[in-house]
Write a protein that holds these residues in place. Structure first.
Motif, PDB file in Angstrom:
ATOM      1  N   LEU A  97       0.828  -1.207   0.000  1.00 11.57           N
ATOM      2  CA  LEU A  97       0.000   0.000   0.000  1.00 11.57           C
ATOM      3  C   LEU A  97       0.864   1.259   0.000  1.00 11.57           C
ATOM      4  O   LEU A  97       0.560   2.229  -0.695  1.00 11.57           O
ATOM      5  CB  LEU A  97      -0.956   0.010   1.192  1.00 11.57           C
ATOM      6  CG  LEU A  97      -1.978   1.145   1.203  1.00 11.57           C
ATOM      7  CD1 LEU A  97      -2.841   1.132  -0.051  1.00 11.57           C
ATOM      8  CD2 LEU A  97      -2.847   1.064   2.439  1.00 11.57           C
ATOM      9  N   LYS A  98       1.952   1.235   0.745  1.00 11.33           N
ATOM     10  CA  LYS A  98       2.861   2.385   0.769  1.00 11.33           C
ATOM     11  C   LYS A  98       3.461   2.623  -0.620  1.00 11.33           C
ATOM     12  O   LYS A  98       3.566   3.766  -1.077  1.00 11.33           O
ATOM     13  CB  LYS A  98       3.964   2.134   1.797  1.00 11.33           C
ATOM     14  CG  LYS A  98       4.702   3.352   2.230  1.00 11.33           C
ATOM     15  CD  LYS A  98       5.614   3.019   3.400  1.00 11.33           C
ATOM     16  CE  LYS A  98       6.018   4.295   4.079  1.00 11.33           C
ATOM     17  NZ  LYS A  98       6.741   4.069   5.307  1.00 11.33           N
ATOM     18  N   LEU A  99       3.827   1.566  -1.308  1.00 12.76           N
ATOM     19  CA  LEU A  99       4.369   1.685  -2.669  1.00 12.76           C
ATOM     20  C   LEU A  99       3.304   2.221  -3.626  1.00 12.76           C
ATOM     21  O   LEU A  99       3.575   3.128  -4.427  1.00 12.76           O
ATOM     22  CB  LEU A  99       4.885   0.326  -3.164  1.00 12.76           C
ATOM     23  CG  LEU A  99       5.343   0.276  -4.615  1.00 12.76           C
ATOM     24  CD1 LEU A  99       6.532   1.194  -4.845  1.00 12.76           C
ATOM     25  CD2 LEU A  99       5.672  -1.153  -5.014  1.00 12.76           C
ATOM     26  N   LEU A 100       2.089   1.689  -3.528  1.00 14.17           N
ATOM     27  CA  LEU A 100       0.999   2.169  -4.377  1.00 14.17           C
ATOM     28  C   LEU A 100       0.693   3.642  -4.115  1.00 14.17           C
ATOM     29  O   LEU A 100       0.426   4.400  -5.049  1.00 14.17           O
ATOM     30  CB  LEU A 100      -0.252   1.312  -4.177  1.00 14.17           C
ATOM     31  CG  LEU A 100      -0.197  -0.102  -4.722  1.00 14.17           C
ATOM     32  CD1 LEU A 100      -1.416  -0.900  -4.271  1.00 14.17           C
ATOM     33  CD2 LEU A 100      -0.083  -0.098  -6.235  1.00 14.17           C
ATOM     34  N   GLU A 101       0.738   4.049  -2.858  1.00 16.79           N
ATOM     35  CA  GLU A 101       0.494   5.460  -2.516  1.00 16.79           C
ATOM     36  C   GLU A 101       1.588   6.348  -3.102  1.00 16.79           C
ATOM     37  O   GLU A 101       1.299   7.430  -3.625  1.00 16.79           O
ATOM     38  CB  GLU A 101       0.397   5.651  -1.001  1.00 16.79           C
ATOM     39  CG  GLU A 101       0.094   7.067  -0.574  1.00 16.79           C
ATOM     40  CD  GLU A 101      -1.271   7.601  -1.005  1.00 16.79           C
ATOM     41  OE1 GLU A 101      -1.418   8.837  -1.034  1.00 16.79           O
ATOM     42  OE2 GLU A 101      -2.186   6.809  -1.299  1.00 16.79           O
ATOM     43  N   ALA A 102       2.839   5.899  -3.053  1.00 13.76           N
ATOM     44  CA  ALA A 102       3.942   6.671  -3.648  1.00 13.76           C
ATOM     45  C   ALA A 102       3.723   6.827  -5.152  1.00 13.76           C
ATOM     46  O   ALA A 102       3.929   7.912  -5.713  1.00 13.76           O
ATOM     47  CB  ALA A 102       5.283   5.997  -3.355  1.00 13.76           C
ATOM     48  N   LEU A 103       3.298   5.751  -5.807  1.00 12.84           N
ATOM     49  CA  LEU A 103       3.010   5.815  -7.247  1.00 12.84           C
ATOM     50  C   LEU A 103       1.830   6.747  -7.514  1.00 12.84           C
ATOM     51  O   LEU A 103       1.841   7.523  -8.477  1.00 12.84           O
ATOM     52  CB  LEU A 103       2.723   4.415  -7.794  1.00 12.84           C
ATOM     53  CG  LEU A 103       3.905   3.466  -7.832  1.00 12.84           C
ATOM     54  CD1 LEU A 103       3.444   2.046  -8.175  1.00 12.84           C
ATOM     55  CD2 LEU A 103       4.951   3.956  -8.828  1.00 12.84           C
ATOM     56  N   TYR A 104       0.813   6.694  -6.665  1.00 19.63           N
ATOM     57  CA  TYR A 104      -0.347   7.563  -6.818  1.00 19.63           C
ATOM     58  C   TYR A 104       0.049   9.032  -6.691  1.00 19.63           C
ATOM     59  O   TYR A 104      -0.407   9.888  -7.452  1.00 19.63           O
ATOM     60  CB  TYR A 104      -1.431   7.193  -5.806  1.00 19.63           C
ATOM     61  CG  TYR A 104      -2.670   8.042  -5.917  1.00 19.63           C
ATOM     62  CD1 TYR A 104      -3.499   7.951  -7.033  1.00 19.63           C
ATOM     63  CD2 TYR A 104      -3.011   8.953  -4.932  1.00 19.63           C
ATOM     64  CE1 TYR A 104      -4.635   8.741  -7.151  1.00 19.63           C
ATOM     65  CE2 TYR A 104      -4.142   9.735  -5.039  1.00 19.63           C
ATOM     66  CZ  TYR A 104      -4.948   9.624  -6.148  1.00 19.63           C
ATOM     67  OH  TYR A 104      -6.065  10.424  -6.261  1.00 19.63           O
ATOM     68  N   LEU A 105       0.910   9.346  -5.742  1.00 26.83           N
ATOM     69  CA  LEU A 105       1.370  10.726  -5.565  1.00 26.83           C
ATOM     70  C   LEU A 105       2.132  11.214  -6.791  1.00 26.83           C
ATOM     71  O   LEU A 105       2.004  12.379  -7.189  1.00 26.83           O
ATOM     72  CB  LEU A 105       2.230  10.850  -4.302  1.00 26.83           C
ATOM     73  CG  LEU A 105       1.484  10.665  -2.980  1.00 26.83           C
ATOM     74  CD1 LEU A 105       2.463  10.651  -1.807  1.00 26.83           C
ATOM     75  CD2 LEU A 105       0.418  11.737  -2.801  1.00 26.83           C
ATOM     76  N   GLN A 106       2.891  10.331  -7.415  1.00 22.79           N
ATOM     77  CA  GLN A 106       3.580  10.701  -8.664  1.00 22.79           C
ATOM     78  C   GLN A 106       2.569  10.934  -9.784  1.00 22.79           C
ATOM     79  O   GLN A 106       2.710  11.866 -10.571  1.00 22.79           O
ATOM     80  CB  GLN A 106       4.590   9.618  -9.061  1.00 22.79           C
ATOM     81  CG  GLN A 106       5.758   9.486  -8.114  1.00 22.79           C
ATOM     82  CD  GLN A 106       6.487  10.801  -7.910  1.00 22.79           C
ATOM     83  OE1 GLN A 106       6.864  11.476  -8.862  1.00 22.79           O
ATOM     84  NE2 GLN A 106       6.681  11.174  -6.651  1.00 22.79           N
ATOM     85  N   PHE A 107       1.549  10.090  -9.837  1.00 23.51           N
ATOM     86  CA  PHE A 107       0.489  10.273 -10.835  1.00 23.51           C
ATOM     87  C   PHE A 107      -0.200  11.626 -10.654  1.00 23.51           C
ATOM     88  O   PHE A 107      -0.492  12.317 -11.640  1.00 23.51           O
ATOM     89  CB  PHE A 107      -0.547   9.140 -10.739  1.00 23.51           C
ATOM     90  CG  PHE A 107      -1.832   9.456 -11.426  1.00 23.51           C
ATOM     91  CD1 PHE A 107      -1.935   9.403 -12.801  1.00 23.51           C
ATOM     92  CD2 PHE A 107      -2.948   9.849 -10.695  1.00 23.51           C
ATOM     93  CE1 PHE A 107      -3.120   9.724 -13.447  1.00 23.51           C
ATOM     94  CE2 PHE A 107      -4.137  10.165 -11.326  1.00 23.51           C
ATOM     95  CZ  PHE A 107      -4.224  10.107 -12.704  1.00 23.51           C
ATOM     96  N   LEU A 108      -0.457  12.018  -9.412  1.00 22.83           N
ATOM     97  CA  LEU A 108      -1.133  13.290  -9.158  1.00 22.83           C
ATOM     98  C   LEU A 108      -0.355  14.474  -9.716  1.00 22.83           C
ATOM     99  O   LEU A 108      -0.942  15.485 -10.097  1.00 22.83           O
ATOM    100  CB  LEU A 108      -1.388  13.486  -7.663  1.00 22.83           C
ATOM    101  CG  LEU A 108      -2.482  12.618  -7.053  1.00 22.83           C
ATOM    102  CD1 LEU A 108      -2.603  12.898  -5.558  1.00 22.83           C
ATOM    103  CD2 LEU A 108      -3.812  12.814  -7.746  1.00 22.83           C
ATOM    104  N   LYS A 109       0.961  14.345  -9.800  1.00 22.66           N
ATOM    105  CA  LYS A 109       1.792  15.420 -10.348  1.00 22.66           C
ATOM    106  C   LYS A 109       1.562  15.602 -11.844  1.00 22.66           C
ATOM    107  O   LYS A 109       1.659  16.715 -12.346  1.00 22.66           O
ATOM    108  CB  LYS A 109       3.268  15.153 -10.071  1.00 22.66           C
ATOM    109  CG  LYS A 109       3.630  15.251  -8.605  1.00 22.66           C
ATOM    110  CD  LYS A 109       5.089  14.929  -8.390  1.00 22.66           C
ATOM    111  CE  LYS A 109       5.436  14.968  -6.908  1.00 22.66           C
ATOM    112  NZ  LYS A 109       6.835  14.613  -6.664  1.00 22.66           N
ATOM    113  N   VAL A 110       1.283  14.511 -12.556  1.00 22.76           N
ATOM    114  CA  VAL A 110       1.091  14.604 -14.014  1.00 22.76           C
ATOM    115  C   VAL A 110      -0.387  14.598 -14.408  1.00 22.76           C
ATOM    116  O   VAL A 110      -0.711  14.754 -15.582  1.00 22.76           O
ATOM    117  CB  VAL A 110       1.846  13.479 -14.755  1.00 22.76           C
ATOM    118  CG1 VAL A 110       3.343  13.586 -14.527  1.00 22.76           C
ATOM    119  CG2 VAL A 110       1.322  12.107 -14.369  1.00 22.76           C
TER     120      VAL A 110
END
Length: 132
Positions: A106-119
């Motif tokens: 979940l922590k890894l998925l959240e990190a990926l989600y935060l990167q997605f929010l940037k783009v």
């Protein structure tokens, strides 16, 4: 409200509710939710368009538009946790949702989600341009 049945630890049938809020004004979001609706054959999820005039927002509308939110059994979730809840409700995606119950995953998925929010704004612009 839609209910989905599952068995609790004692083997009894328990009802779960899942509500998902999405930005109906976002072409990227509407495409993704359209796919989730097609996959949700059991109609276990109540999808709520936050951009709609009659949407009932349990929290600040701006917060609902900034991040993906879901309410699972009365618990409000956002980001990767909300996606994982939605995946658990859809049989074909359920293994992913169950895997996301692991803290590290979940922590890894959240990190990926935060990167997605940037783009996300650029992707929204691209999708809007394609639709025009």
């Amino acid at each position: 409200m839609r209910l989905m049945a599952r068995r609790d630890q004692g083997g009894n049938v328990a009802n779960e509710t899942l509500e998902v809020w999405f930005d109906g004004g976002c072409p990227l979001c509407t495409r993704e939710i359209a796919l989730m609706r097609r996959l949700d054959r059991g109609r276990a999820i109540r999808f709520i368009d936050v951009a709609g005039p009659d949407s009932q927002c349990p929290i600040d509308r701006r917060a609902l538009l900034e991040r993906f939110h879901a309410r699972e059994n009365g618990v409000m979730l956002s980001g990767a946790a909300a996606f994982a809840a939605m995946w658990r409700a859809i049989p074909v995606l359920r293994p992913l949702g169950l895997l996301a119950r692991n803290r590290v995953v979940l922590k890894l998925l959240e990190a990926l989600y935060l990167q997605f929010l940037k783009v996300r704004p650029q992707l929204q612009h691209l999708f809007r341009a394609r639709e025009a």
